[in-house]
Design a protein around this motif. Structure first.
Motif, short mmCIF file in Angstrom:
data_model
loop_
_atom_site.label_atom_id
_atom_site.label_comp_id
_atom_site.label_asym_id
_atom_site.label_seq_id
_atom_site.Cartn_x
_atom_site.Cartn_y
_atom_site.Cartn_z
N LEU A 1 54.70 -0.77 -38.80
CA LEU A 1 53.69 -1.48 -38.03
C LEU A 1 53.73 -2.98 -38.30
CD1 LEU A 1 50.69 1.01 -38.42
CD2 LEU A 1 52.27 0.79 -36.49
N GLY A 2 53.95 -3.34 -39.56
CA GLY A 2 54.04 -4.75 -39.90
C GLY A 2 55.19 -5.43 -39.18
N ALA A 3 56.32 -4.74 -39.07
CA ALA A 3 57.48 -5.31 -38.38
C ALA A 3 57.20 -5.52 -36.89
CB ALA A 3 58.68 -4.40 -38.57
N ALA A 4 56.28 -4.72 -36.34
CA ALA A 4 55.94 -4.83 -34.92
C ALA A 4 54.82 -5.82 -34.66
CB ALA A 4 55.55 -3.46 -34.37
N GLY A 5 54.29 -6.43 -35.73
CA GLY A 5 53.26 -7.44 -35.57
C GLY A 5 51.84 -6.97 -35.76
N PHE A 6 51.65 -5.70 -36.15
CA PHE A 6 50.30 -5.22 -36.44
C PHE A 6 49.76 -5.90 -37.69
CE2 PHE A 6 51.68 -1.88 -33.63
CZ PHE A 6 50.53 -1.29 -33.11
N THR A 7 48.45 -6.13 -37.69
CA THR A 7 47.79 -6.71 -38.86
C THR A 7 46.62 -5.83 -39.28
OG1 THR A 7 46.40 -8.10 -37.45
CG2 THR A 7 48.44 -9.06 -38.29
N VAL A 8 46.26 -5.94 -40.54
CA VAL A 8 45.16 -5.14 -41.09
C VAL A 8 43.83 -5.78 -40.71
CG1 VAL A 8 44.08 -4.27 -43.19
CG2 VAL A 8 46.58 -4.31 -43.00
N ASP A 9 42.99 -5.01 -40.03
CA ASP A 9 41.64 -5.49 -39.70
C ASP A 9 40.69 -5.24 -40.85
OD1 ASP A 9 42.36 -6.17 -37.00
OD2 ASP A 9 42.26 -4.05 -36.50
N HIS A 10 40.76 -4.03 -41.42
CA HIS A 10 39.85 -3.64 -42.49
C HIS A 10 40.54 -2.69 -43.45
CE1 HIS A 10 36.56 -5.27 -40.07
NE2 HIS A 10 36.94 -4.49 -39.07
N LEU A 11 40.19 -2.79 -44.71
CA LEU A 11 40.49 -1.76 -45.69
C LEU A 11 39.15 -1.17 -46.11
CD1 LEU A 11 43.27 -3.32 -47.96
CD2 LEU A 11 43.52 -1.50 -46.26
N LEU A 12 38.90 0.06 -45.72
CA LEU A 12 37.60 0.68 -45.92
C LEU A 12 37.63 1.64 -47.09
CD1 LEU A 12 36.79 1.54 -42.20
CD2 LEU A 12 36.24 -0.54 -43.46
N PRO A 13 36.69 1.52 -48.02
CA PRO A 13 36.62 2.49 -49.10
C PRO A 13 36.39 3.90 -48.56
CG PRO A 13 35.29 0.56 -49.61
CD PRO A 13 35.70 0.43 -48.17
N LEU A 14 37.14 4.86 -49.08
CA LEU A 14 36.96 6.28 -48.77
C LEU A 14 36.24 6.89 -49.97
CD1 LEU A 14 37.85 8.57 -46.68
CD2 LEU A 14 39.56 9.13 -48.42
N MET A 15 35.10 7.54 -49.71
CA MET A 15 34.26 8.05 -50.79
C MET A 15 34.05 9.55 -50.65
SD MET A 15 31.38 4.98 -50.97
CE MET A 15 31.12 5.20 -52.75
N ALA A 16 33.95 10.22 -51.79
CA ALA A 16 33.67 11.65 -51.82
C ALA A 16 32.59 11.90 -52.87
CB ALA A 16 34.92 12.45 -52.14
N ILE A 17 32.08 13.12 -52.88
CA ILE A 17 30.94 13.45 -53.73
C ILE A 17 31.06 14.89 -54.22
CG2 ILE A 17 29.55 14.11 -51.72
CD1 ILE A 17 27.07 13.04 -53.18
N ASP A 18 30.66 15.10 -55.47
CA ASP A 18 30.64 16.46 -56.04
C ASP A 18 29.23 17.02 -56.13
OD1 ASP A 18 33.49 16.57 -56.57
OD2 ASP A 18 33.12 15.16 -58.20
N THR A 19 28.27 16.17 -56.50
CA THR A 19 26.88 16.60 -56.67
C THR A 19 25.96 15.55 -56.07
OG1 THR A 19 27.44 17.72 -58.74
CG2 THR A 19 25.11 17.31 -58.32
N LEU A 20 25.06 15.98 -55.20
CA LEU A 20 24.13 15.07 -54.54
C LEU A 20 22.93 14.78 -55.42
CD1 LEU A 20 23.08 13.55 -52.00
CD2 LEU A 20 22.08 15.74 -51.26
N THR A 21 22.60 13.50 -55.54
CA THR A 21 21.35 13.07 -56.18
C THR A 21 20.41 12.63 -55.07
OG1 THR A 21 22.52 12.31 -58.15
CG2 THR A 21 20.28 11.48 -57.81
N PRO A 22 19.46 13.47 -54.67
CA PRO A 22 18.61 13.14 -53.51
C PRO A 22 17.77 11.89 -53.77
CG PRO A 22 18.46 15.48 -54.06
CD PRO A 22 19.15 14.81 -55.21
N PRO A 23 17.66 11.00 -52.79
CA PRO A 23 16.82 9.82 -52.94
C PRO A 23 15.38 10.15 -52.57
CG PRO A 23 17.86 9.76 -50.81
CD PRO A 23 18.34 11.03 -51.48
N PRO A 24 14.44 9.25 -52.89
CA PRO A 24 13.07 9.45 -52.41
C PRO A 24 13.03 9.42 -50.89
CG PRO A 24 13.18 7.73 -54.11
CD PRO A 24 14.58 8.04 -53.72
N THR A 25 12.23 10.27 -50.29
CA THR A 25 12.09 10.28 -48.83
C THR A 25 11.01 9.30 -48.42
OG1 THR A 25 12.74 12.61 -48.70
CG2 THR A 25 11.57 11.69 -46.81
N PRO A 26 11.32 8.33 -47.56
CA PRO A 26 10.29 7.37 -47.12
C PRO A 26 9.12 8.11 -46.46
CG PRO A 26 12.48 6.61 -46.48
CD PRO A 26 12.65 8.01 -46.99
#
Length: 244
Positions: free
Chosen positions: A81-106
């Motif tokens: 892609l770089g050779a064809a002139g594509f450029t990076v718009d964003h590098l987005l963090p990819l996140m996963a979770i094993d155990t949920l910590t519930p937040p307070p409900t508004p």
């Protein structure tokens, strides 16, 4: 985990995607927004210059911006892609979770899975406004939401004292994973804990379905301020690249 996440992201679009060489391509016939039109490379893809040219031509023929989304590392795709002139718009963090910590409900907040056209339109209004989509939500947006539901995804609408305030979704489970996505809150309701509540609700629903949740987010304080406290951790990065 990264390999399974990439396979899940690919499979989510597979039913409606077109194949161009080693790419699956999602085109939205109603919306030219780059976020709605993108390609995903195959596992282990090593695109040739001719295959990249064919991909660009497929986008140009539909008056769409050539754009791809894929997980790193993918050095052969990067190089082609770089050779064809594509450029990076964003590098987005990819996140996963094993155990949920519930937040307070508004106080006064409810989060419900929705299926009616009226509620799906309300979800679309929230998301289009939250994400700066420059048009009014309409029947095409409802059709996209309904397509997600048909594919065994879930759409939720958050109401504060009965008024639509936030929304989100998770995609159909694939490879034991489901992506939490599309979380948005109307500007008037921000900084009240609604994003955390919506994300926690969706995360719990994915766990209840017997799957592991994952999400992509902006490389900003949401990683630590919103999703980290729920139990999400960064496991890699997703590249968004385009040819202008």
């Amino acid at each position: 985990m990264l390999s399974r996440a990439q396979a899940a992201l690919r499979d989510v679009i597979r039913a409606d995607a077109e194949r161009v060489g080693p790419f699956l391509v999602r085109f939205d016939e109603h919306d030219d927004d780059p976020l709605m039109n993108y390609a995903v490379p195959d596992e282990g893809a090593a695109p040739t210059p001719a295959e990249v040219d064919a991909l660009v031509a497929a986008f140009r023929a539909r008056s769409r911006t050539p754009r791809l989304e894929y997980l790193l590392p993918s050095p052969l795709v990067d190089a082609a892609l770089g050779a064809a002139g594509f450029t990076v718009d964003h590098l987005l963090p990819l996140m996963a979770i094993d155990t949920l910590t519930p937040p307070p409900t508004p106080a006064g907040l409810t989060v419900d899975a929705v299926t009616s056209d009226e509620d799906l339109l309300a979800v679309s209004v929230v998301q289009n406004t939250a994400f700066g989509v420059g048009r009014t939500a309409d029947a095409d947006d409802v059709a996209r939401q309904r397509s997600l539901l048909r594919d065994d995804g879930v759409v939720v609408l958050a109401r504060l004292h009965g008024e639509p305030a936030g929304a989100g979704a998770f995609t159909a489970p694939r490879h034991g994973l489901a992506q939490v996505a599309g979380i948005g809150v109307l500007p008037a309701f921000r900084r009240r804990g609604i994003v955390s509540a919506v994300c926690a609700d969706l995360t719990a629903r994915v766990f209840d379905a017997g799957c592991t949740p994952f999400l992509e987010t902006e490389p900003d304080d949401k990683v630590t301020r919103l999703y980290g406290p729920l139990g999400y951790r960064t496991i890699g990065h997703s590249a968004s690249v385009s040819l202008r």
